[in-house]
Motif scaffolding. Sequence first.
Motif, PDB file in Angstrom:
ATOM      1  N   LEU A 182     -11.949   0.706  17.937  1.00  0.00           N
ATOM      2  CA  LEU A 182     -12.434  -0.502  17.268  1.00  0.00           C
ATOM      3  C   LEU A 182     -13.452  -0.160  16.185  1.00  0.00           C
ATOM      4  CD1 LEU A 182     -12.611  -3.532  16.932  1.00  0.00           C
ATOM      5  CD2 LEU A 182     -14.163  -3.618  18.903  1.00  0.00           C
ATOM      6  N   ILE A 183     -14.341   0.761  16.476  1.00  0.00           N
ATOM      7  CA  ILE A 183     -15.332   1.197  15.483  1.00  0.00           C
ATOM      8  C   ILE A 183     -14.625   1.863  14.300  1.00  0.00           C
ATOM      9  CG2 ILE A 183     -17.280   2.755  15.066  1.00  0.00           C
ATOM     10  CD1 ILE A 183     -17.998   2.334  18.072  1.00  0.00           C
ATOM     11  N   TRP A 184     -13.612   2.663  14.604  1.00  0.00           N
ATOM     12  CA  TRP A 184     -12.813   3.315  13.554  1.00  0.00           C
ATOM     13  C   TRP A 184     -12.162   2.264  12.663  1.00  0.00           C
ATOM     14  CZ3 TRP A 184      -8.114   7.010  14.804  1.00  0.00           C
ATOM     15  CH2 TRP A 184      -7.743   7.666  13.626  1.00  0.00           C
ATOM     16  N   MET A 185     -11.611   1.219  13.272  1.00  0.00           N
ATOM     17  CA  MET A 185     -11.003   0.139  12.501  1.00  0.00           C
ATOM     18  C   MET A 185     -12.028  -0.542  11.600  1.00  0.00           C
ATOM     19  SD  MET A 185      -8.500  -1.646  15.338  1.00  0.00           S
ATOM     20  CE  MET A 185      -8.126  -3.025  14.247  1.00  0.00           C
ATOM     21  N   LEU A 186     -13.233  -0.759  12.107  1.00  0.00           N
ATOM     22  CA  LEU A 186     -14.270  -1.420  11.311  1.00  0.00           C
ATOM     23  C   LEU A 186     -14.655  -0.583  10.099  1.00  0.00           C
ATOM     24  CD1 LEU A 186     -16.565  -2.931  14.091  1.00  0.00           C
ATOM     25  CD2 LEU A 186     -15.163  -4.173  12.442  1.00  0.00           C
ATOM     26  N   PHE A 187     -14.707   0.727  10.271  1.00  0.00           N
ATOM     27  CA  PHE A 187     -14.981   1.599   9.127  1.00  0.00           C
ATOM     28  C   PHE A 187     -13.923   1.392   8.042  1.00  0.00           C
ATOM     29  CE2 PHE A 187     -17.926   4.163  11.721  1.00  0.00           C
ATOM     30  CZ  PHE A 187     -18.884   4.471  10.774  1.00  0.00           C
ATOM     31  N   LYS A 188     -12.682   1.260   8.452  1.00  0.00           N
ATOM     32  CA  LYS A 188     -11.599   1.058   7.486  1.00  0.00           C
ATOM     33  C   LYS A 188     -11.666  -0.332   6.863  1.00  0.00           C
ATOM     34  CE  LYS A 188      -8.323   4.517   9.011  1.00  0.00           C
ATOM     35  NZ  LYS A 188      -8.407   5.205   7.695  1.00  0.00           N
ATOM     36  N   PHE A 189     -11.958  -1.344   7.666  1.00  0.00           N
ATOM     37  CA  PHE A 189     -12.003  -2.709   7.143  1.00  0.00           C
ATOM     38  C   PHE A 189     -13.101  -2.864   6.097  1.00  0.00           C
ATOM     39  CE2 PHE A 189     -10.184  -4.470  11.367  1.00  0.00           C
ATOM     40  CZ  PHE A 189      -8.902  -4.182  10.938  1.00  0.00           C
ATOM     41  N   MET A 190     -14.212  -2.172   6.296  1.00  0.00           N
ATOM     42  CA  MET A 190     -15.333  -2.323   5.362  1.00  0.00           C
ATOM     43  C   MET A 190     -15.021  -1.766   3.976  1.00  0.00           C
ATOM     44  SD  MET A 190     -17.481  -4.049   6.983  1.00  0.00           S
ATOM     45  CE  MET A 190     -17.589  -4.587   8.678  1.00  0.00           C
ATOM     46  N   THR A 191     -13.982  -0.938   3.892  1.00  0.00           N
ATOM     47  CA  THR A 191     -13.607  -0.393   2.583  1.00  0.00           C
ATOM     48  C   THR A 191     -12.588  -1.281   1.867  1.00  0.00           C
ATOM     49  OG1 THR A 191     -11.820   0.954   3.525  1.00  0.00           O
ATOM     50  CG2 THR A 191     -14.006   1.955   3.413  1.00  0.00           C
ATOM     51  N   LEU A 192     -12.122  -2.340   2.535  1.00  0.00           N
ATOM     52  CA  LEU A 192     -11.101  -3.198   1.932  1.00  0.00           C
ATOM     53  C   LEU A 192     -11.632  -3.987   0.743  1.00  0.00           C
ATOM     54  CD1 LEU A 192      -9.193  -4.690   5.008  1.00  0.00           C
ATOM     55  CD2 LEU A 192      -8.232  -3.242   3.217  1.00  0.00           C
ATOM     56  N   TYR A 193     -12.918  -4.368   0.792  1.00  0.00           N
ATOM     57  CA  TYR A 193     -13.452  -5.294  -0.206  1.00  0.00           C
ATOM     58  C   TYR A 193     -13.348  -4.737  -1.623  1.00  0.00           C
ATOM     59  CZ  TYR A 193     -16.616  -8.607  -2.443  1.00  0.00           C
ATOM     60  OH  TYR A 193     -17.146  -9.570  -3.275  1.00  0.00           O
ATOM     61  N   LYS A 194     -13.683  -3.456  -1.771  1.00  0.00           N
ATOM     62  CA  LYS A 194     -13.630  -2.847  -3.098  1.00  0.00           C
ATOM     63  C   LYS A 194     -12.592  -1.727  -3.187  1.00  0.00           C
ATOM     64  CE  LYS A 194     -18.436  -3.910  -4.325  1.00  0.00           C
ATOM     65  NZ  LYS A 194     -19.743  -3.365  -4.747  1.00  0.00           N
ATOM     66  N   GLY A 195     -11.845  -1.531  -2.111  1.00  0.00           N
ATOM     67  CA  GLY A 195     -10.846  -0.476  -2.104  1.00  0.00           C
ATOM     68  C   GLY A 195      -9.616  -0.858  -2.908  1.00  0.00           C
ATOM     69  N   GLU A 196      -8.914   0.136  -3.402  1.00  0.00           N
ATOM     70  CA  GLU A 196      -7.729  -0.099  -4.225  1.00  0.00           C
ATOM     71  C   GLU A 196      -6.437   0.016  -3.413  1.00  0.00           C
ATOM     72  OE1 GLU A 196      -7.867   2.524  -7.524  1.00  0.00           O
ATOM     73  OE2 GLU A 196      -9.696   1.663  -8.378  1.00  0.00           O
ATOM     74  N   ASP A 197      -6.414   0.892  -2.428  1.00  0.00           N
ATOM     75  CA  ASP A 197      -5.183   1.133  -1.678  1.00  0.00           C
ATOM     76  C   ASP A 197      -5.286   0.493  -0.301  1.00  0.00           C
ATOM     77  OD1 ASP A 197      -2.726   1.997  -0.966  1.00  0.00           O
ATOM     78  OD2 ASP A 197      -3.274   4.099  -0.669  1.00  0.00           O
ATOM     79  N   ALA A 198      -5.154  -0.822  -0.243  1.00  0.00           N
ATOM     80  CA  ALA A 198      -5.262  -1.537   1.025  1.00  0.00           C
ATOM     81  C   ALA A 198      -4.048  -1.305   1.910  1.00  0.00           C
ATOM     82  CB  ALA A 198      -5.453  -3.032   0.768  1.00  0.00           C
ATOM     83  N   LYS A 199      -2.908  -0.947   1.338  1.00  0.00           N
ATOM     84  CA  LYS A 199      -1.692  -0.746   2.128  1.00  0.00           C
ATOM     85  C   LYS A 199      -1.872   0.407   3.111  1.00  0.00           C
ATOM     86  CE  LYS A 199       1.142  -0.435  -1.413  1.00  0.00           C
ATOM     87  NZ  LYS A 199       0.252  -0.869  -2.511  1.00  0.00           N
ATOM     88  N   SER A 200      -2.454   1.504   2.649  1.00  0.00           N
ATOM     89  CA  SER A 200      -2.660   2.648   3.546  1.00  0.00           C
ATOM     90  C   SER A 200      -3.693   2.315   4.617  1.00  0.00           C
ATOM     91  CB  SER A 200      -3.100   3.880   2.748  1.00  0.00           C
ATOM     92  OG  SER A 200      -4.363   3.653   2.123  1.00  0.00           O
ATOM     93  N   ILE A 201      -4.708   1.519   4.259  1.00  0.00           N
ATOM     94  CA  ILE A 201      -5.710   1.122   5.245  1.00  0.00           C
ATOM     95  C   ILE A 201      -5.081   0.249   6.320  1.00  0.00           C
ATOM     96  CG2 ILE A 201      -7.820  -0.221   5.585  1.00  0.00           C
ATOM     97  CD1 ILE A 201      -8.690   0.640   2.780  1.00  0.00           C
ATOM     98  N   ALA A 202      -4.247  -0.708   5.904  1.00  0.00           N
ATOM     99  CA  ALA A 202      -3.569  -1.581   6.869  1.00  0.00           C
ATOM    100  C   ALA A 202      -2.616  -0.770   7.747  1.00  0.00           C
ATOM    101  CB  ALA A 202      -2.819  -2.684   6.135  1.00  0.00           C
ATOM    102  N   TYR A 203      -1.930   0.183   7.146  1.00  0.00           N
ATOM    103  CA  TYR A 203      -1.011   1.035   7.913  1.00  0.00           C
ATOM    104  C   TYR A 203      -1.772   1.830   8.962  1.00  0.00           C
ATOM    105  CZ  TYR A 203       2.654   4.472   8.896  1.00  0.00           C
ATOM    106  OH  TYR A 203       3.582   5.265   9.529  1.00  0.00           O
ATOM    107  N   ASP A 204      -2.867   2.453   8.539  1.00  0.00           N
ATOM    108  CA  ASP A 204      -3.687   3.233   9.477  1.00  0.00           C
ATOM    109  C   ASP A 204      -4.236   2.349  10.596  1.00  0.00           C
ATOM    110  OD1 ASP A 204      -3.210   5.426   7.915  1.00  0.00           O
ATOM    111  OD2 ASP A 204      -5.167   5.404   6.923  1.00  0.00           O
TER     112      ASP A 204
END
Length: 328
Positions: A120-142
């Motif tokens: 869950l903590i790992w997921m939160l680290f990834k979610f926090m990068t969504l706001y300004k991140g460019e490659d959301a597809k890889s984040i959602a996949y991960d």
Amino acid sequence: MIQVFRSFNPLNILWLVFVLLLTRVGYLFNIPDKVEFVFVEPFARLLVPVAYEYVFSPAVNILLAAVLIFIQALLVNYLINHYNLLGKPTFLPALMYITLSGLFSPFLILSPPLICNFLLIWMLFKFMTLYKGEDAKSIAYDAGMIVALGSLIYFPFIYLFLAIWIALILFRPFNWREWISGILGYGTIFFFLAVFYYLNDRINKFYLIWLPLGKKFPDHISINSYNYLLLIPVIMILVLCFYKLQQNFFKSYVQIRKSFQLLFFIFLIAAFSFYVNAAFHINHFVLCVVPAAVFFAYYFLYATKKWFYESLFLLLLISIVYFQFNKF
């Protein structure tokens, strides 16, 4: 004590160790003779073909759980400070995580929900990068793969998949490819599990994995009535936190507002996903500790009446220790 943890002082790590021991000392005096540790769900048991349920003695089990909780507390603290969710660096998230993880005795031992908190903590680290991140597809996949791994360990974790779509709604404009990416990530793990079932001539039982999702939501939960007393200071602090958040909500940056909304939804998903498990265990609610710790930290960071918030936290600590010594 709250005043000490409001500052970002590395020496607070020593105080964290003290609180960690304090919130477990009562359980050590009432330690059970045998503690079972189940690392994976029954449908994934073939992946771990060794007997491990009682490999640890109760004392070692509690010690290892304490070490994991301490590491998780530091990770949560780093996450919150790195993304500046509280507005200033502090050790309060770590303090609140350790305190809440000692709330009930079942929280103090190794359990699948406790292991899943790392995911869950790992997921939160990834979610926090969504706001300004460019490659959301890889984040959602991960994130989809992380949820799938968590489902192998503890099946109710499957509902955290909803957090992926909620994060995409909050942080990103709609893009169907990003939404599908999460499904593909989840499906990747279970595709390999299906292959494993096939190689072991059990593919005809693969559908049994999903049967718990059709269970009816229970009308009531059987919990020791004394546990409700322990929840009184917890509910008080949560109410005060949401009141404080409401006061400062529109004064915060957009990313911070959206992050707290995401944490709130994760808290609800984690709380209400318990019914999927075959047998109810209160240690399920350790999944709620991550978002709850952030909410608690927010209140104690911005509370103004020192005598009140210090007394409230002291009441919570005393309650935890008292109910560990007294089993009624």
